[in-house]
Design a protein around this motif. Structure first.
Motif, PDB file in Angstrom:
ATOM      1  N   THR A  11      25.948 -29.841   6.956  1.00 20.76           N
ATOM      2  CA  THR A  11      25.902 -29.993   5.838  1.00 20.76           C
ATOM      3  C   THR A  11      26.622 -31.029   5.094  1.00 20.76           C
ATOM      4  OG1 THR A  11      24.993 -27.942   5.380  1.00 20.76           O
ATOM      5  CG2 THR A  11      25.708 -29.126   3.373  1.00 20.76           C
ATOM      6  N   VAL A  12      26.339 -32.112   4.259  1.00 19.39           N
ATOM      7  CA  VAL A  12      27.267 -33.046   3.744  1.00 19.39           C
ATOM      8  C   VAL A  12      27.268 -32.706   2.134  1.00 19.39           C
ATOM      9  CG1 VAL A  12      25.417 -34.754   3.510  1.00 19.39           C
ATOM     10  CG2 VAL A  12      27.892 -35.570   3.459  1.00 19.39           C
ATOM     11  N   TYR A  13      28.171 -33.184   1.399  1.00 14.35           N
ATOM     12  CA  TYR A  13      28.448 -32.688   0.159  1.00 14.35           C
ATOM     13  C   TYR A  13      28.757 -34.063  -0.575  1.00 14.35           C
ATOM     14  CZ  TYR A  13      28.597 -27.945   1.863  1.00 14.35           C
ATOM     15  OH  TYR A  13      28.668 -26.627   2.635  1.00 14.35           O
ATOM     16  N   LEU A  14      28.564 -34.119  -1.869  1.00 16.55           N
ATOM     17  CA  LEU A  14      28.962 -35.379  -2.809  1.00 16.55           C
ATOM     18  C   LEU A  14      29.482 -34.717  -4.043  1.00 16.55           C
ATOM     19  CD1 LEU A  14      29.136 -38.268  -2.926  1.00 16.55           C
ATOM     20  CD2 LEU A  14      27.124 -38.333  -4.183  1.00 16.55           C
ATOM     21  N   GLN A  15      30.714 -34.629  -4.181  1.00 13.82           N
ATOM     22  CA  GLN A  15      31.280 -34.305  -5.399  1.00 13.82           C
ATOM     23  C   GLN A  15      31.605 -35.338  -6.456  1.00 13.82           C
ATOM     24  OE1 GLN A  15      32.252 -31.052  -6.538  1.00 13.82           O
ATOM     25  NE2 GLN A  15      32.553 -31.903  -8.528  1.00 13.82           N
ATOM     26  N   MET A  16      30.725 -35.166  -7.556  1.00 13.53           N
ATOM     27  CA  MET A  16      30.691 -36.269  -8.412  1.00 13.53           C
ATOM     28  C   MET A  16      31.208 -35.838  -9.726  1.00 13.53           C
ATOM     29  SD  MET A  16      26.805 -37.667  -7.820  1.00 13.53           S
ATOM     30  CE  MET A  16      26.088 -36.093  -8.525  1.00 13.53           C
ATOM     31  N   ASN A  17      32.409 -36.619 -10.106  1.00  9.55           N
ATOM     32  CA  ASN A  17      33.236 -36.163 -11.171  1.00  9.55           C
ATOM     33  C   ASN A  17      33.420 -37.501 -12.170  1.00  9.55           C
ATOM     34  OD1 ASN A  17      33.917 -33.872 -10.246  1.00  9.55           O
ATOM     35  ND2 ASN A  17      35.794 -34.656  -9.214  1.00  9.55           N
ATOM     36  N   SER A  18      33.626 -37.315 -13.222  1.00  5.72           N
ATOM     37  CA  SER A  18      33.699 -38.323 -14.408  1.00  5.72           C
ATOM     38  C   SER A  18      32.437 -39.118 -14.396  1.00  5.72           C
ATOM     39  CB  SER A  18      34.873 -39.267 -14.107  1.00  5.72           C
ATOM     40  OG  SER A  18      36.203 -38.585 -14.107  1.00  5.72           O
ATOM     41  N   LEU A  19      31.397 -38.432 -14.475  1.00 13.44           N
ATOM     42  CA  LEU A  19      29.968 -38.993 -14.490  1.00 13.44           C
ATOM     43  C   LEU A  19      29.732 -39.938 -15.552  1.00 13.44           C
ATOM     44  CD1 LEU A  19      28.087 -36.071 -13.197  1.00 13.44           C
ATOM     45  CD2 LEU A  19      27.837 -38.230 -12.111  1.00 13.44           C
ATOM     46  N   LYS A  20      29.076 -41.256 -15.188  1.00  9.08           N
ATOM     47  CA  LYS A  20      28.741 -42.114 -16.302  1.00  9.08           C
ATOM     48  C   LYS A  20      27.293 -42.214 -16.222  1.00  9.08           C
ATOM     49  CE  LYS A  20      32.754 -44.856 -15.038  1.00  9.08           C
ATOM     50  NZ  LYS A  20      33.316 -46.289 -14.611  1.00  9.08           N
ATOM     51  N   PRO A  21      26.433 -42.738 -17.688  1.00  9.27           N
ATOM     52  CA  PRO A  21      25.319 -42.934 -17.552  1.00  9.27           C
ATOM     53  C   PRO A  21      24.757 -43.915 -16.499  1.00  9.27           C
ATOM     54  CG  PRO A  21      26.166 -43.103 -19.607  1.00  9.27           C
ATOM     55  CD  PRO A  21      27.467 -43.049 -18.770  1.00  9.27           C
ATOM     56  N   GLU A  22      25.588 -44.923 -16.072  1.00  5.69           N
ATOM     57  CA  GLU A  22      25.076 -45.771 -15.091  1.00  5.69           C
ATOM     58  C   GLU A  22      24.968 -45.125 -13.365  1.00  5.69           C
ATOM     59  OE1 GLU A  22      27.621 -46.152 -17.378  1.00  5.69           O
ATOM     60  OE2 GLU A  22      29.132 -47.268 -16.279  1.00  5.69           O
ATOM     61  N   ASP A  23      25.462 -43.820 -13.554  1.00  6.09           N
ATOM     62  CA  ASP A  23      25.245 -43.042 -12.014  1.00  6.09           C
ATOM     63  C   ASP A  23      23.872 -42.399 -12.333  1.00  6.09           C
ATOM     64  OD1 ASP A  23      28.530 -41.925 -12.765  1.00  6.09           O
ATOM     65  OD2 ASP A  23      27.985 -43.537 -11.369  1.00  6.09           O
TER      66      ASP A  23
END
Length: 120
Positions: free
Chosen positions: A76-88
């Protein structure tokens, strides 16, 4: 046969966080690399982050905000996404380079994608 199944997408406000997961299953002999790509409407698919035994690499646009990690025991691979922006905002696709036997080289496999929407 190999399957990649993503989870964890959804709607989040700018500045918030989301965590994506991708589990690989099936006839797996060796996973050479796992990663995440994304495709926003009207744009080409782009690499977000990738992890191998040698390390990780990130798109410049997500460095310092996103973290990729891997649980080898769970494939399994994870992607922790913080400080999200609308362009994400995009559909995020899991990708893996997987060999299905000792005599075969790895080939690319893709998940079906999970939508991440970041509101401003």
């Amino acid at each position: 046969q190999v399957q990649l199944v993503e989870s964890g997408g959804g709607l989040e406000q700018a500045g918030g966080s989301l965590r994506l997961s991708c589990a690989a299953s099936g006839s797996i002999f060796r996973i050479n690399a796992m990663g995440w790509y994304r495709q926003a409407p009207g744009k080409q698919r782009e690499l977000v982050a990738r992890i191998t035994s040698g390390g990780t690499n990130y798109a410049d646009s997500v460095k310092g905000r996103f973290t990729i990690s891997r649980d080898n025991a769970k494939n399994t691979v994870y992607l922790q996404m913080n400080s999200l922006k609308p362009e994400d905002t995009a559909v995020y696709y899991c990708n893996a380079d997987i060999a299905t036997s000792i005599i075969l080289r790895g080939r690319d496999y893709w998940g079906k994608g999970t939508l991440v929407t970041v509101s401003s």
